[in-house]
Design a protein around this motif. Sequence first.
Motif, PDB file in Angstrom:
ATOM      1  N   ARG A 132       0.853  -1.193   0.000  1.00  0.00           N
ATOM      2  CA  ARG A 132       0.000   0.000   0.000  1.00  0.00           C
ATOM      3  C   ARG A 132       0.881   1.232   0.000  1.00  0.00           C
ATOM      4  N   THR A 133       0.314   2.295  -0.552  1.00  0.00           N
ATOM      5  CA  THR A 133       1.016   3.563  -0.661  1.00  0.00           C
ATOM      6  C   THR A 133       0.310   4.587   0.214  1.00  0.00           C
ATOM      7  N   ALA A 134       1.090   5.379   0.921  1.00  0.00           N
ATOM      8  CA  ALA A 134       0.563   6.452   1.771  1.00  0.00           C
ATOM      9  C   ALA A 134       1.413   7.691   1.525  1.00  0.00           C
ATOM     10  N   GLY A 135       1.165   8.721   2.294  1.00  0.00           N
ATOM     11  CA  GLY A 135       1.922   9.957   2.149  1.00  0.00           C
ATOM     12  C   GLY A 135       1.372  10.784   1.003  1.00  0.00           C
ATOM     13  N   SER A 136       2.262  11.505   0.353  1.00  0.00           N
ATOM     14  CA  SER A 136       1.872  12.384  -0.753  1.00  0.00           C
ATOM     15  C   SER A 136       2.785  12.118  -1.939  1.00  0.00           C
ATOM     16  N   ALA A 137       2.473  12.744  -3.062  1.00  0.00           N
ATOM     17  CA  ALA A 137       3.329  12.590  -4.240  1.00  0.00           C
ATOM     18  C   ALA A 137       4.739  13.097  -3.961  1.00  0.00           C
ATOM     19  N   ASP A 138       4.852  14.138  -3.123  1.00  0.00           N
ATOM     20  CA  ASP A 138       6.166  14.692  -2.789  1.00  0.00           C
ATOM     21  C   ASP A 138       6.917  13.829  -1.779  1.00  0.00           C
ATOM     22  N   VAL A 139       6.190  13.241  -0.843  1.00  0.00           N
ATOM     23  CA  VAL A 139       6.806  12.414   0.204  1.00  0.00           C
ATOM     24  C   VAL A 139       5.990  11.127   0.343  1.00  0.00           C
ATOM     25  N   PRO A 140       6.185  10.187  -0.603  1.00  0.00           N
ATOM     26  CA  PRO A 140       5.422   8.947  -0.513  1.00  0.00           C
ATOM     27  C   PRO A 140       6.007   8.009   0.543  1.00  0.00           C
TER      28      PRO A 140
END
Length: 190
Positions: A132-140
């Motif tokens: 799974r992916t979390a965070g943001s596009a800048d700080v995944p």
Amino acid sequence: MPYTPPPDLAAMSLAELAQAVAERRLPPIDKWTPAQSGDSLMRIAADGAWFHDGGPITRPAMVRAFSALLVRDADGAHYLRTPVENLALVVEDAAFIATDMQVRHDEAGRTVLAFRLNTDDLVLAGPEHRLRTAGSADVPAFYLGVRYGTEARLNRSTYGQLIDYALTVSAPDALGVESAGEHFALVPPT
């Protein structure tokens, strides 16, 4: 008897990886229903370091033994589960750190992504061990399901391995990977 870690992940075939995963004898904590609860006075730092009562646990064999008892409930709380007690512990980010990744292919030609954790556990990503992916596009931030609700956060080099591989098998605007027949998008939610 001293603990002997499994061989280097890169040197293992998919069959050897599957055998190592199967040979890891874990206690049946999913069958235990402890009546008591308490505080373990333990903490797992964001970098994967374990602490008890403020002091570091430096013996890898102890960390490996404790990690076999970890569960996470639906509310995100972590516990060390024994047949008698659920002992709460603080987990700053994820209970494990994924420290290496390798790509293998099964007999049917399907891709299987294999991960080594900071506890030397081996996990094959797929339906039971989801990425799974979390965070943001800048700080995944990328996580791998381990067992009993616990997860491993991919460290920077393992995240880099995953993205490098994903760039070879998917378009940058639809970044993703497949493992054991499951597709995992690698773009953080917006």
